[in-house]
Scaffold this active site. Sequence first.
Site, PDB file in Angstrom:
ATOM      1  CB  THR A 289      12.735  -9.092   3.208  1.00  0.00           C
ATOM      2  OG1 THR A 289      14.128  -9.328   3.459  1.00  0.00           O
ATOM      3  CG2 THR A 289      11.920  -9.458   4.439  1.00  0.00           C
ATOM      4  CE  LYS A 290      19.195 -10.138   1.650  1.00  0.00           C
ATOM      5  NZ  LYS A 290      20.410  -9.479   2.058  1.00  0.00           N
TER       6      LYS A 290
ATOM      7  CG  HIS B 156      -1.927  -1.048   1.234  1.00  0.00           C
ATOM      8  ND1 HIS B 156      -3.146  -0.890   0.596  1.00  0.00           N
ATOM      9  CD2 HIS B 156      -1.956  -2.287   1.773  1.00  0.00           C
ATOM     10  CE1 HIS B 156      -3.861  -1.985   0.743  1.00  0.00           C
ATOM     11  NE2 HIS B 156      -3.156  -2.854   1.454  1.00  0.00           N
TER      12      HIS B 156
ATOM     13  NE  ARG C 195      23.822 -26.830   4.391  1.00  0.00           N
ATOM     14  CZ  ARG C 195      23.584 -27.792   3.504  1.00  0.00           C
ATOM     15  NH1 ARG C 195      24.270 -27.825   2.377  1.00  0.00           N
ATOM     16  NH2 ARG C 195      22.678 -28.718   3.730  1.00  0.00           N
TER      17      ARG C 195
ATOM     18  NE  ARG D 190      21.909 -15.142   9.149  1.00  0.00           N
ATOM     19  CZ  ARG D 190      21.594 -16.298   9.666  1.00  0.00           C
ATOM     20  NH1 ARG D 190      20.648 -16.997   9.154  1.00  0.00           N
ATOM     21  NH2 ARG D 190      22.207 -16.807  10.694  1.00  0.00           N
TER      22      ARG D 190
ATOM     23  CB  ALA E 247       9.945 -24.358   8.591  1.00  0.00           C
TER      24      ALA E 247
END
Length: 189
Positions: free
Chosen positions: A167-168, A119, A185, A182, A162
Amino acid sequence: MTLTELLAALNAGETIAGGSPGHAVMHDTSQEALRIAGELNAGYHPPARVRELLAELTGRPVDETVTLFPPFTADFGKNIRLGARVFINSGCRFQDQGGISIGDDCLIGHNAVIATLQHGMQPSKRADLIPSPVVIGRNVWLGANVTVLPGVTIGDDSVIGAGSVVTKDIPAGVIAVGSPARVVRALDD
């Protein structure tokens, strides 16, 4: 505005202003998605019927190798693309207005959420909808309770642990975990 015009605008990343004709078409399409999801989730259906309902929801053919375990919801339905041999486990929620593409051989774990809308940040623009597609490559495994945020691409063969919040972008061939997810490995064969 027609659904075809709305899809073109969404896929071009155009903001859909709250109260606009595009917003109205989005709302109407969402009502149809809710109806189809209600039927899908209203009791047992054999796998072929589940695929028929999924095809009705997405507005496109669904490969006979796709498996979906209800319940399942999609806010819009018409901007989902599924590859072959995709497995979607129970409880998943797709907010697909911005576009969700899932490659061949993917496993989508229980209660995964894939979101493709944001939004407007300014209070006066909060009703505006900003689409960003999610692309999940080939042979990706999303663990249970994974959330994938708008605009994310997950590379082929990767695993998202899990409970992770992606986010990226995640590169191909890795394991990523956490919130935010993140890479921990590379995968070894």
